[in-house]
Design a protein around this motif. Structure first.
Motif, mmCIF file in Angstrom:
data_model
loop_
_atom_site.group_PDB
_atom_site.id
_atom_site.type_symbol
_atom_site.label_atom_id
_atom_site.label_comp_id
_atom_site.label_asym_id
_atom_site.label_seq_id
_atom_site.Cartn_x
_atom_site.Cartn_y
_atom_site.Cartn_z
ATOM 1 N N ALA A 1 -6.078 3.303 35.677
ATOM 2 C CA ALA A 1 -5.569 4.057 34.522
ATOM 3 C C ALA A 1 -6.696 4.350 33.533
ATOM 4 O O ALA A 1 -6.762 5.446 32.963
ATOM 5 C CB ALA A 1 -4.442 3.288 33.838
ATOM 6 N N TRP A 2 -7.588 3.391 33.343
ATOM 7 C CA TRP A 2 -8.721 3.609 32.435
ATOM 8 C C TRP A 2 -9.564 4.779 32.949
ATOM 9 O O TRP A 2 -9.924 5.675 32.188
ATOM 10 C CB TRP A 2 -9.577 2.347 32.295
ATOM 11 N N PHE A 3 -9.891 4.771 34.243
ATOM 12 C CA PHE A 3 -10.710 5.847 34.795
ATOM 13 C C PHE A 3 -9.989 7.191 34.736
ATOM 14 O O PHE A 3 -10.619 8.221 34.480
ATOM 15 C CB PHE A 3 -11.156 5.534 36.226
ATOM 16 N N ALA A 4 -8.690 7.211 34.950
ATOM 17 C CA ALA A 4 -7.941 8.466 34.850
ATOM 18 C C ALA A 4 -8.055 9.031 33.439
ATOM 19 O O ALA A 4 -8.277 10.234 33.256
ATOM 20 C CB ALA A 4 -6.482 8.241 35.228
ATOM 21 N N GLU A 5 -7.924 8.168 32.438
ATOM 22 C CA GLU A 5 -8.047 8.619 31.040
ATOM 23 C C GLU A 5 -9.474 9.062 30.729
ATOM 24 O O GLU A 5 -9.692 10.102 30.100
ATOM 25 C CB GLU A 5 -7.616 7.491 30.092
ATOM 26 N N TYR A 6 -10.463 8.297 31.173
ATOM 27 C CA TYR A 6 -11.864 8.649 30.907
ATOM 28 C C TYR A 6 -12.214 9.983 31.573
ATOM 29 O O TYR A 6 -12.842 10.843 30.957
ATOM 30 C CB TYR A 6 -12.798 7.537 31.394
ATOM 31 N N ASP A 7 -11.786 10.163 32.820
ATOM 32 C CA ASP A 7 -12.038 11.435 33.514
ATOM 33 C C ASP A 7 -11.341 12.594 32.804
ATOM 34 O O ASP A 7 -11.904 13.692 32.700
ATOM 35 C CB ASP A 7 -11.580 11.364 34.970
ATOM 36 N N ALA A 8 -10.127 12.360 32.314
ATOM 37 C CA ALA A 8 -9.401 13.415 31.596
ATOM 38 C C ALA A 8 -10.141 13.814 30.323
ATOM 39 O O ALA A 8 -10.263 15.001 30.009
ATOM 40 C CB ALA A 8 -7.981 12.957 31.262
ATOM 41 N N GLN A 9 -10.669 12.836 29.606
ATOM 42 C CA GLN A 9 -11.421 13.140 28.389
ATOM 43 C C GLN A 9 -12.751 13.830 28.724
ATOM 44 O O GLN A 9 -13.181 14.733 28.017
ATOM 45 C CB GLN A 9 -11.653 11.867 27.562
ATOM 46 N N SER A 10 -13.375 13.406 29.813
ATOM 47 C CA SER A 10 -14.615 14.059 30.267
ATOM 48 C C SER A 10 -14.348 15.505 30.639
ATOM 49 O O SER A 10 -15.139 16.400 30.314
ATOM 50 C CB SER A 10 -15.200 13.318 31.475
ATOM 51 N N ALA A 11 -13.232 15.745 31.320
ATOM 52 C CA ALA A 11 -12.881 17.101 31.743
ATOM 53 C C ALA A 11 -12.731 18.033 30.551
ATOM 54 O O ALA A 11 -13.064 19.217 30.627
ATOM 55 C CB ALA A 11 -11.585 17.084 32.562
ATOM 56 N N LYS A 12 -12.264 17.497 29.439
ATOM 57 C CA LYS A 12 -12.071 18.289 28.219
ATOM 58 C C LYS A 12 -13.319 18.316 27.336
ATOM 59 O O LYS A 12 -13.303 18.926 26.269
ATOM 60 C CB LYS A 12 -10.911 17.714 27.406
#
Length: 142
Positions: free
Chosen positions: A21-32
């Motif tokens: 879940a942490w990586f999913a959130e970090y990747d989502a923020q990176s994507a934006k």
């Protein structure tokens, strides 16, 4: 027969789920390109291990300001999201420490770049945080 990892710690389902879940959130923020939020998910000083263009191993510690400035420059400006397709292999050293090996394809503005790196995350007060980045090619920025 079950083999224990060298650390002797066998992660729970919650350990794995919370790290994913942490990586999913970090990747989502990176994507934006939300570098400030990425920084919120990081422990400072952030340790970095890399090599430079001359082939020398380098290490450094970044402050939040250095992280934000460098990641903003690296990720660039733009309105198009960055996408990641990643395969991660976590090695839990304890319930609060994990080394995560990642093979990733990052696509930005129609160009795909293959990445291989390792991160060390620590869990504090029940939340994971990025603490160490190990990746080739960053050394000239250190």
């Amino acid at each position: 027969m079950t083999f224990l990892p060298d650390t002797g710690y066998v992660p729970t389902d919650e350990d794995r789920t919370s790290l994913e879940a942490w990586f999913a959130e970090y990747d989502a923020q990176s994507a934006k390109r939300n570098v400030e939020r990425m920084a919120d998910m990081t422990v400072f000083p952030l340790n970095l291990v890399s090599d430079d263009s001359a082939g020398n191993g380098r290490s450094a510690q970044w402050t939040r300001e250095q992280f934000v400035a460098t990641m903003t420059q690296v990720m660039g400006e733009g309105s198009e999201d960055i996408t990641f397709a990643s395969t991660r292999t976590p090695v839990f050293l304890s319930p609060s420490m994990a080394v995560v090996f990642t093979d990733s394809a990052m696509t930005q503005e129609g160009r795909t770049q293959q990445l291989r790196y390792a991160d060390i995350l620590v869990r504090r007060d029940g939340k994971w945080a990025f603490q160490t980045m190990i990746q080739s090619g960053w050394g000239d920025n250190l």
